[in-house]
Design an enzyme around this catalytic site. Structure first.
Site, PDB file in Angstrom:
ATOM      1  N   SER A  94      -9.552  38.809  98.436  1.00 39.12           N
ATOM      2  CA  SER A  94      -9.760  37.342  98.909  1.00 39.12           C
ATOM      3  C   SER A  94      -8.241  36.827  98.447  1.00 39.12           C
ATOM      4  CB  SER A  94     -10.686  37.050  98.513  1.00 39.12           C
ATOM      5  OG  SER A  94     -11.197  35.704  99.279  1.00 39.12           O
ATOM      6  N   HIS A 203     -15.387  33.255 103.902  1.00 39.43           N
ATOM      7  CA  HIS A 203     -15.352  34.472 104.729  1.00 39.43           C
ATOM      8  C   HIS A 203     -16.457  34.650 105.766  1.00 39.43           C
ATOM      9  CE1 HIS A 203     -11.942  36.132 102.266  1.00 39.43           C
ATOM     10  NE2 HIS A 203     -12.778  35.620 101.312  1.00 39.43           N
TER      11      HIS A 203
END
Length: 312
Positions: A94, A203
């Site tokens: 990420s 996400h």
């Protein structure tokens, strides 16, 4: 010198802690705090030495802190020449993807820091628009988790798979009610849930406003035309200058992090026989050992860990 190819991996948000910069304070790489401060307008010395763990839960501050420690660890490892063997690829979880892009030579440090700051602000603002949260389902196979998530979503509770971290560890993201429903039904797929202390449903489609806000900054950022391969979170594919990092960066905010698949890309197709985690904590190393138990993995999370790094 070990001649086996190695890959560098970088942690994401969640590893931040008060005083996380203290071990690096007396190293040459500490000067990076000044560069990041100038690029972002934030006081990185304050963030890394004195800001409380509770305050570092704020998404934009957490991301800058984690990113800065990661690039400091990498810079110090390079300076001390402890990355034995040729570095052939990078990947980050990420937020860690931005440290990976920096280490790979795709982004300059000031540009990467400015992107991380813009990303953190955009994600924080998106989370303020629509309340969300996340949780980790432990022990259940991915197909069962996906089936449960789909059933809860079809019942009217917004929830999605957010991170596929490794065997038996899947992160879900969505509305507080949706996560509560998943927690209540986790035992039906043989799982238990650990709730994450995060500021939003990352996400997931809840981050669409952040993706749009970040698009302009990404488009105005220069990515190097050639760099070491970086394995993208969104498709677990390696890109070495041929990737559209603007679109990949936008998609990353609303798509699952395919970490398990990314590790297989590093150790399989890219031939990494050793993976080195750079940054605060040892979260990535723990996941990697579950994904590819036979691959050597090292955590260079402190200067003394660099000193202990094997050279052959």
């Amino acid at each position: 010198m070990d001649s086996r190819p190695i890959g560098l991996v970088f942690p994401g948000q969640g590893t931040q802690r008060q005083g996380m910069g203290e071990p690096w304070r007396d190293t040459h790489s500490w000067d990076i705090t000044g560069e990041v401060s100038r690029a972002t307008g934030e006081d990185l010395v304050e963030l890394l030495l004195r800001t409380s763990t509770e305050a570092l839960r704020r998404t934009d501050l957490a991301q800058l802190a984690v990113f800065t420690v990661a690039v400091m660890a990498h810079a110090e490892a390079v300076r001390r020449n402890v990355l034995s063997g040729p570095v052939v690829a990078c990947a980050g979880h990420s937020l860690g993807e931005y440290a990976a892009l920096t280490a790979a030579g795709a982004l300059s440090l000031p540009d990467a820091a400015a992107l991380v700051a813009a990303r953190g602000r955009a994600m924080r603002e998106a989370a303020q628009q629509r309340e969300g949260t996340m949780g980790v389902l432990v022990a259940a196979p991915l197909p069962e988790v996906e089936s449960l998530v789909r059933a809860v979503r079809e019942a009217g509770h917004p929830v999605w798979v957010a991170n596929i971290n490794g065997p038996g560890q899947t992160v879900v993201s969505g509305s507080p009610e949706g996560i509560e429903q998943i927690a209540g039904q986790a035992s039906s797929v043989g799982a238990r849930m650990i709730r994450l202390q995060v500021g939003g449903a990352f996400h997931s489609p809840y981050m669409e406003p952040a993706a749009e806000a970040l698009r302009i900054t990404l488009k105005n950022t220069a990515f190097a035309p050639v760099h070491l391969p970086v394995v993208s979170n969104v498709d677990a594919e390696p890109y070495s200058g041929d990737g559209d990092w603007v679109e990949l960066g936008i998609r990353q905010l609303t798509s699952p992090v395919l970490w398990e698949q990314s590790v297989h890309t590093l150790t399989g197709r890219l031939g990494c026989h050793r993976l080195v985690e750079l940054g605060h904590g040892r979260t990535m190393a723990g996941l990697i050992r579950r994904i590819v138990p036979d691959t050597e993995v090292l955590s260079m999370d402190r200067p003394d860990a660099l000193d202990r790094a094997p050279t052959e």
